[in-house]
Motif scaffolding. Structure first.
Motif, PDB file in Angstrom:
ATOM      1  N   UNK A 277       0.819  -1.219   0.000  1.00 19.71           N
ATOM      2  CA  UNK A 277       0.000   0.000   0.000  1.00 19.71           C
ATOM      3  C   UNK A 277       0.845   1.257   0.000  1.00 19.71           C
ATOM      4  N   UNK A 278       1.908   1.268   0.828  1.00 15.65           N
ATOM      5  CA  UNK A 278       2.781   2.455   0.873  1.00 15.65           C
ATOM      6  C   UNK A 278       3.463   2.670  -0.476  1.00 15.65           C
ATOM      7  N   UNK A 279       3.946   1.572  -1.078  1.00 14.77           N
ATOM      8  CA  UNK A 279       4.609   1.699  -2.383  1.00 14.77           C
ATOM      9  C   UNK A 279       3.642   2.240  -3.425  1.00 14.77           C
ATOM     10  N   UNK A 280       2.403   1.760  -3.403  1.00 19.80           N
ATOM     11  CA  UNK A 280       1.411   2.238  -4.384  1.00 19.80           C
ATOM     12  C   UNK A 280       1.085   3.713  -4.154  1.00 19.80           C
ATOM     13  N   UNK A 281       0.990   4.140  -2.891  1.00 19.89           N
ATOM     14  CA  UNK A 281       0.697   5.555  -2.613  1.00 19.89           C
ATOM     15  C   UNK A 281       1.851   6.439  -3.092  1.00 19.89           C
ATOM     16  N   UNK A 282       3.086   6.019  -2.771  1.00 20.94           N
ATOM     17  CA  UNK A 282       4.254   6.806  -3.198  1.00 20.94           C
ATOM     18  C   UNK A 282       4.337   6.853  -4.719  1.00 20.94           C
ATOM     19  N   UNK A 283       4.093   5.705  -5.359  1.00 17.51           N
ATOM     20  CA  UNK A 283       4.122   5.680  -6.827  1.00 17.51           C
ATOM     21  C   UNK A 283       3.052   6.589  -7.415  1.00 17.51           C
ATOM     22  N   UNK A 284       1.872   6.591  -6.800  1.00 19.37           N
ATOM     23  CA  UNK A 284       0.813   7.486  -7.277  1.00 19.37           C
ATOM     24  C   UNK A 284       1.178   8.947  -7.124  1.00 19.37           C
TER      25      UNK A 284
ATOM     26  N   UNK B 294       1.647  11.591 -10.090  1.00 14.78           N
ATOM     27  CA  UNK B 294       0.855  12.823 -10.066  1.00 14.78           C
ATOM     28  C   UNK B 294       1.757  14.055 -10.159  1.00 14.78           C
ATOM     29  N   UNK B 295       2.910  13.994  -9.479  1.00 17.17           N
ATOM     30  CA  UNK B 295       3.843  15.113  -9.550  1.00 17.17           C
ATOM     31  C   UNK B 295       4.385  15.285 -10.960  1.00 17.17           C
ATOM     32  N   UNK B 296       4.699  14.181 -11.631  1.00 23.96           N
ATOM     33  CA  UNK B 296       5.178  14.283 -13.011  1.00 23.96           C
ATOM     34  C   UNK B 296       4.077  14.861 -13.909  1.00 23.96           C
ATOM     35  N   UNK B 297       2.849  14.424 -13.683  1.00 24.36           N
ATOM     36  CA  UNK B 297       1.742  14.950 -14.478  1.00 24.36           C
ATOM     37  C   UNK B 297       1.526  16.435 -14.197  1.00 24.36           C
ATOM     38  N   UNK B 298       1.584  16.807 -12.918  1.00 25.11           N
ATOM     39  CA  UNK B 298       1.410  18.226 -12.572  1.00 25.11           C
ATOM     40  C   UNK B 298       2.531  19.064 -13.154  1.00 25.11           C
ATOM     41  N   UNK B 299       3.751  18.515 -13.144  1.00 31.76           N
ATOM     42  CA  UNK B 299       4.881  19.257 -13.703  1.00 31.76           C
ATOM     43  C   UNK B 299       4.701  19.490 -15.201  1.00 31.76           C
ATOM     44  N   UNK B 300       4.127  18.502 -15.888  1.00 33.43           N
ATOM     45  CA  UNK B 300       3.882  18.671 -17.317  1.00 33.43           C
ATOM     46  C   UNK B 300       2.872  19.778 -17.595  1.00 33.43           C
ATOM     47  N   UNK B 301       2.044  20.090 -16.578  1.00 31.27           N
ATOM     48  CA  UNK B 301       1.050  21.152 -16.747  1.00 31.27           C
ATOM     49  C   UNK B 301       1.592  22.488 -16.246  1.00 31.27           C
ATOM     50  N   UNK B 302       2.255  22.461 -15.068  1.00 28.57           N
ATOM     51  CA  UNK B 302       2.685  23.713 -14.458  1.00 28.57           C
ATOM     52  C   UNK B 302       3.887  24.323 -15.156  1.00 28.57           C
ATOM     53  N   UNK B 303       4.767  23.499 -15.724  1.00 25.90           N
ATOM     54  CA  UNK B 303       5.948  24.058 -16.388  1.00 25.90           C
ATOM     55  C   UNK B 303       5.560  24.962 -17.558  1.00 25.90           C
ATOM     56  N   UNK B 304       4.669  24.535 -18.470  1.00 28.80           N
ATOM     57  CA  UNK B 304       4.245  25.471 -19.532  1.00 28.80           C
ATOM     58  C   UNK B 304       3.521  26.692 -18.984  1.00 28.80           C
ATOM     59  N   UNK B 305       2.748  26.509 -17.910  1.00 22.28           N
ATOM     60  CA  UNK B 305       2.037  27.658 -17.331  1.00 22.28           C
ATOM     61  C   UNK B 305       3.034  28.660 -16.742  1.00 22.28           C
ATOM     62  N   UNK B 306       4.070  28.155 -16.058  1.00 15.72           N
ATOM     63  CA  UNK B 306       5.115  29.055 -15.550  1.00 15.72           C
ATOM     64  C   UNK B 306       5.810  29.791 -16.694  1.00 15.72           C
ATOM     65  N   UNK B 307       6.036  29.078 -17.807  1.00 17.32           N
ATOM     66  CA  UNK B 307       6.631  29.736 -18.972  1.00 17.32           C
ATOM     67  C   UNK B 307       5.737  30.847 -19.505  1.00 17.32           C
ATOM     68  N   UNK B 308       4.430  30.607 -19.535  1.00 18.19           N
ATOM     69  CA  UNK B 308       3.497  31.649 -19.977  1.00 18.19           C
ATOM     70  C   UNK B 308       3.549  32.857 -19.041  1.00 18.19           C
ATOM     71  N   UNK B 309       3.655  32.596 -17.728  1.00 16.99           N
ATOM     72  CA  UNK B 309       3.726  33.707 -16.773  1.00 16.99           C
ATOM     73  C   UNK B 309       4.992  34.527 -16.992  1.00 16.99           C
ATOM     74  N   UNK B 310       6.122  33.843 -17.229  1.00 19.84           N
ATOM     75  CA  UNK B 310       7.369  34.588 -17.466  1.00 19.84           C
ATOM     76  C   UNK B 310       7.285  35.422 -18.737  1.00 19.84           C
ATOM     77  N   UNK B 311       6.694  34.860 -19.784  1.00 21.78           N
ATOM     78  CA  UNK B 311       6.557  35.607 -21.036  1.00 21.78           C
ATOM     79  C   UNK B 311       5.649  36.821 -20.832  1.00 21.78           C
ATOM     80  N   UNK B 312       4.562  36.644 -20.103  1.00 21.49           N
ATOM     81  CA  UNK B 312       3.657  37.775 -19.864  1.00 21.49           C
ATOM     82  C   UNK B 312       4.350  38.880 -19.074  1.00 21.49           C
ATOM     83  N   UNK B 313       5.193  38.502 -18.093  1.00 20.00           N
ATOM     84  CA  UNK B 313       5.933  39.520 -17.338  1.00 20.00           C
ATOM     85  C   UNK B 313       6.930  40.243 -18.241  1.00 20.00           C
TER      86      UNK B 313
END
Length: 412
Positions: free
Chosen positions: A143-150, A154-173
């Protein structure tokens, strides 16, 4: 966003695992108990077959667990054990299981020539839970291994979303800071890529509008110069010298106002520029040093050894230096010393101009004038130049008297 998504996945995975692993843990325990009881029942039945025969003791010896036989005559064969209520119930011909101290007992009845005998097989708690703890520990680790893997996924998926958004914020600034060449790199989910393309289109459109504005300002300057020239000629043709001088002064004032408006419009329309402040300030101080020598003024200058880039164009910085030095020459007596210092600053650079003149009138400064009959335009030019680069202007009085003007410019 990455943190919240990780927490959401951790909570969801934990709930799913609890709903799955808890019933599985209970099932493992039930299977272990049933297995132990089944083996004990089989052993008791193997002994029950030999009840009333000479092979009873041999059958009991072949069973690898404590076995007790309660004979019909009240005697006991095998391991010592008390005749409990469950044993007496089994003597009526029923096979039962009951809880005992330290485990459970299996009671099987067997008919013999003298009556009903009861075979008792004791199952300790250790056998009932054999392998259960190890299985539960394995489920917990799983169970612990499955939670950590999840969470990692999720962090890799969030990074794939937040990294382009951070790039958009830098460009807008960068766009907000005047860097119209900034463009976003489309990436991430389709929605984020669509926003990046829209931002790039907006930046391109802004650039086109500014180009059109610069062209309009240039056309406006040409259109206004012609009627101003005509007015000047008309003023010069007047017969009354006083009237001609008065009209000429009004035309000059109008021309200066128009020039100021056009210059300000061009400055707003121009893209983000930069220059070497050390080179510009040094060149303008050398230009004014000739006049300082004529007026017997001590002019000192302090510049950094290397280049000092700032986020302002060379023309604007030169105009700023000219305005400040022009104020010193215009509003201080001849012979008053002056100093120009350009030093690095954590945010960029600091330009300080000092003089040993009468200084500023605080009341006039509050109204936008510097005193001494000045209109305050020199300080206003310096202030707008500093603020256009993201810095600021400060006016103070040194300990020995005089005036000090400090401008902070941001780095290019």
């Amino acid at each position: 966003m990455r943190r919240w998504l990780a927490l959401l996945v951790a909570a969801t995975t934990s709930l799913v695992l609890i709903a799955l692993l808890v019933p599985m843990a209970l099932l493992i325990r039930a299977v272990a108990e049933n297995g132990a009881m089944g083996r004990a029942t089989a052993a008791a039945e193997s002994v029950a077959v030999a009840v009333g025969t000479p092979d009873l003791e041999l059958a009991m010896a072949q069973v690898s667990r404590p076995v007790t036989v309660f004979l019909p005559d009240g005697s006991t064969v095998g391991a010592a054990a008390a005749r409990t209520d469950a044993a007496r119930l089994a003597a009526t011909g029923r096979s039962v299981t009951a809880a005992a101290s330290g485990g459970r007992e299996v009671l099987v009845s067997a008919q013999s020539s003298g009556g009903t005998a009861v075979i008792r097989v004791f199952v300790p708690d250790a056998e009932l839970t054999k392998g259960v703890r190890e299985a539960w520990l394995g489920l917990l680790v799983l169970g612990i291994v499955l939670v950590v893997l999840g969470i990692v996924l999720a962090d890799r998926l969030a990074l794939a979303v937040t990294r382009p958004v951070d790039g958009l914020a830098r460009v807008s600034h960068r766009l907000a800071g005047g860097d119209l060449t900034a463009r976003a790199e489309p990436g991430g989910p389709p929605e984020v890529r669509s926003v990046a393309l829209a931002l790039n289109h907006l930046a391109g459109r802004i650039d086109e509008l500014l180009v059109a504005e610069r062209e309009s300002v240039a056309d406006l300057s040409h259109r206004l110069r012609t009627p101003l020239t005509g007015l000047r000629l008309d003023a010069e043709s007047l017969r009354d010298p006083e009237e001609a001088a008065r009209v000429q002064a009004r035309v000059d004032a109008l021309e200066r106002a128009v020039s100021a408006v056009i210059t300000e419009a061009r400055r707003r329309s121009a893209g983000r520029a930069s220059c070497d402040a050390a080179a510009v300030v040094g060149e303008r101080v050398r230009f004014w040093s000739v006049l300082a020598e004529d007026q017997c003024r001590e002019l000192s200058i302090s510049l950094p050894d290397g280049p000092l880039p700032v986020a302002v164009s060379a023309e604007e910085l030169a105009a700023c230096v000219d305005a400040l030095l022009g104020n010193v020459f215009a509003h201080t007596p001849e012979g008053a010393s002056m100093a120009v210092r350009l030093t690095p600053h954590p945010s960029g650079a600091v330009l300080a101009v000092e003089d040993s003149g009468p200084g500023f009138d605080p009341e006039l400064l509050e109204r936008g004038n510097s005193g001494g009959g000045s209109t305050g335009l020199g300080l206003d030019i310096a202030r707008r130049t500093a603020e256009s680069s993201g810095g600021h202007l400060a006016v103070s009085t040194p300990e020995g008297g005089g005036a000090r003007v400090e401008m902070v410019f941001t780095a290019a």
